[in-house]
Design an enzyme around this catalytic site. Structure first.
Site, PDB file in Angstrom:
ATOM      1  N   ILE A  61       0.691  -1.110  -0.075  1.00 58.68           N
ATOM      2  CA  ILE A  61       0.007   0.001  -0.135  1.00 58.68           C
ATOM      3  C   ILE A  61       0.843   1.218  -0.098  1.00 58.68           C
ATOM      4  O   ILE A  61       1.789   1.344   0.559  1.00 58.68           O
ATOM      5  CB  ILE A  61      -0.950  -0.184   1.270  1.00 58.68           C
ATOM      6  N   ASP A  79      -2.825  -2.683 -12.156  1.00 57.97           N
ATOM      7  CA  ASP A  79      -2.136  -2.158 -10.719  1.00 57.97           C
ATOM      8  C   ASP A  79      -2.156  -3.278  -9.767  1.00 57.97           C
ATOM      9  O   ASP A  79      -1.869  -2.778  -8.399  1.00 57.97           O
ATOM     10  CB  ASP A  79      -2.668  -0.609 -10.529  1.00 57.97           C
TER      11      ASP A  79
END
Length: 161
Positions: free
Chosen positions: A12, A83
């Site tokens: 993240i 992604d």
């Protein structure tokens, strides 16, 4: 170009979506973005019992739907950039689920992964945990300081995994 399907992966805040957008524009490619909306994520970050399994299954099924749509639509006649990597879902599962939940998750994962096209190339982005945390906090739009923000320790463990 030799690579028709490129997946970008990393923890993240590593910059996966930004890189996917830039590569997509540069290569005139179709960009597949991970659906970030998960109705169970707030409960997961609040440590509500059962929320980890709910959040994990939601992501697994959403990603599966996206990936199988790619295969069915035959978008690989052009370059496609995602992604995320479907396989990363297991990393989150092993970090967040208890043994019983993991047993259920693993059985479903094994069924679904058969339908998912493997990427031709995977780009993995890395960054120190402090940098990931800074990026995650800088892109926050919600004024609530606790809104859907991973804890520092969780981000560190995720980064190491």
């Amino acid at each position: 170009m030799l690579f028709r399907y490129i997946a970008i992966e990393g923890p993240i805040g590593a910059g996966k979506t930004a890189l996917a957008a830039r590569l997509g524009a540069r290569l005139d490619a179709s960009v597949v973005r991970e659906e970030a909306e998960n109705p169970f994520l707030a409960d997961f970050y609040a440590d509500r019992p059962g929320a980890a399994l709910q959040a994990q299954l939601f992501y697994l099924l959403t990603r599966h739907r996206q990936q199988t749509a790619l295969r069915q639509a035959n978008l690989f006649t052009q370059t496609t950039i995602a992604d995320y990597l479907f396989d990363k879902d297991k990393i989150f599962a092993y970090l967040n689920l208890d043994d019983n939940e993991l047993f259920i998750y693993q059985r479903l994962y094994d069924l679904l992964v058969r339908d998912v096209p493997p990427p031709d190339l995977v780009l993995y982005l890395q960054a120190p945990t402090d940098e990931l945390l800074r990026r995650v906090h800088s892109r926050r739009r919600d004024p609530d300081p606790g809104a859907l923000q991973p804890h520092r320790d969780y981000l560190r463990v995720l980064n190491e995994a």
